[in-house]
Structure formats: structure tokens, C-alpha cells
Design a protein around this motif. Structure first.
Motif, short mmCIF file in Angstrom:
data_model
loop_
_atom_site.label_atom_id
_atom_site.label_comp_id
_atom_site.label_asym_id
_atom_site.label_seq_id
_atom_site.Cartn_x
_atom_site.Cartn_y
_atom_site.Cartn_z
N UNK A 23 -5.80 1.67 3.00
CA UNK A 23 -7.32 1.04 3.57
C UNK A 23 -7.07 -0.51 3.37
N UNK A 24 -5.95 -1.49 3.96
CA UNK A 24 -5.92 -2.21 4.05
C UNK A 24 -4.73 -2.52 5.32
N UNK A 25 -4.42 -1.58 5.60
CA UNK A 25 -2.95 -1.24 6.58
C UNK A 25 -3.37 -0.58 7.60
N UNK A 26 -3.19 -0.89 8.76
CA UNK A 26 -3.57 -0.11 10.99
C UNK A 26 -2.09 0.03 11.01
N UNK A 27 -1.19 0.99 10.89
CA UNK A 27 0.17 1.83 11.52
C UNK A 27 -0.04 1.31 12.71
N UNK A 28 -1.08 1.30 13.49
CA UNK A 28 -1.18 1.10 14.81
C UNK A 28 -0.30 -0.12 15.39
N UNK A 29 -1.03 -1.24 14.16
CA UNK A 29 -0.54 -2.61 14.52
C UNK A 29 0.39 -3.13 14.33
#
Length: 162
Positions: free
Chosen positions: A46-52
Motif C-alpha cells: 500500500x506504500x510501495x509501487x514496484x513500477x517506481x
């Protein structure tokens, strides 16, 4: 779960906490922690976006097991032997891995061109919702240095009184 995890400078925090993580992983009550992993895994993402980030795709390779090779080569309409020759090599442990990094299937915007049929290692990574996190200490420690989700989960677990 107790304690807020700050993702600013997480790389430095993770490097500084390697000894703490290792000590904790070696003495943890596995059954207690296993029950918490799915919730912590969901919370982390919910806090981390893998694509970033995509550091896993840019710097490391999953293992390509036989079912992965069959499925992906079929999807790419390639013979398995050509798929292997084109994209894979054997590592020191005898596992097929990509020949070069970043992964040849990583495309713009850190997307995966074979996401729906990606190797099982990719689908399971970063193992923050399964026992691999606890059983394979060296892999967990390595992963915590380049994956913010592993860092997040370890921080939550090591700062909690279990």
C-alpha cells in the motif's frame, strides 16, 4: 502493527540494520511471524509501487524453471532451445537466469512485457508473504538491500515485540 516505517533513505537504513535483521531472523518464533506476513506484505505494497523502483528487474535475475521456460517460450512462439539460447544462461548453482541485466523483458515505465506469464520467482518476489523470508536468511538480507518492501516488512517485524 506497531511503529511507523519511514521509507525516506530506506537504502541507508537497511544497510545500517543488516546485523539487527540477521540476529532477529536467526532467533525468531517462525509460526508466530508466519501468521503476520500476509498482512504486512499487503501493508507494504500500500506504500510501495514496484513500477517506481524495479531494482529487482534491473539488477538481478529470477530462476527460470522448466515450466517457466515452456510457458514463456510458447507465448513468444519460440522453441525452448532458442528461448534459452537467446535469453538465458546457467548460473553457478545450475539454474537458468537471464544473460544480462536489466531483464530483457523489462520495458519502458518499468513494466514487464511478459507480466502475465512471468517466471514463478518473479510472481513470488519479494517473498514477504511466505516462509522464504524466514528460512533463507541470506536471501532475505540481500533482498532487503534493494527492495523497499522487504525493508518495510523487516522493519515492522524487528521493531515489534513478538
Amino acid at each position: 502493527m506497531s511503529g511507523e516505517v519511514f521509507l525516506d533513505n530506506w537504502h541507508k537504513q537497511s544497510a545500517a540494520n543488516q546485523k539487527k535483521y540477521k540476529n532477529w531472523l536467526q532467533r525468531v518464533q517462525r509460526n508466530k511471524v508466519l501468521k503476520k506476513l500476509p498482512t504486512l506484505h499487503e501493508e507494504a505494497f500500500r506504500h510501495i509501487d514496484c513500477s517506481s523502483c524495479a531494482q529487482c528487474c534491473k539488477n538481478y535475475s529470477p530462476r527460470f524453471k522448466t515450466p517457466d521456460i515452456k510457458r514463456i517460450s510458447k507465448h513468444l512462439k519460440m522453441k525452448e532451445s532458442l528461448f534459452i539460447d537467446t535469453y538465458l544462461t546457467l548460473d553457478v548453482e545450475g539454474d537458468y537466469v537471464v544473460k544480462q541485466t536489466p531483464c530483457p523483458f523489462l520495458v519502458e515505465n518499468n513494466a514487464c512485457s511478459i507480466y502475465e506469464i512471468r517466471p514463478s520467482d518473479c510472481a513470488r518476489f519479494p517473498y514477504t508473504d511466505e516462509d522464504v523470508l524466514l528460512k533463507r536468511v541470506n536471501i532475505t538480507l540481500k533482498n532487503s538491500e534493494f527492495c523497499p518492501a522487504v525493508f518495510y516488512v523487516l522493519e515492522k517485524l524487528t521493531n515489534e515485540k513478538l
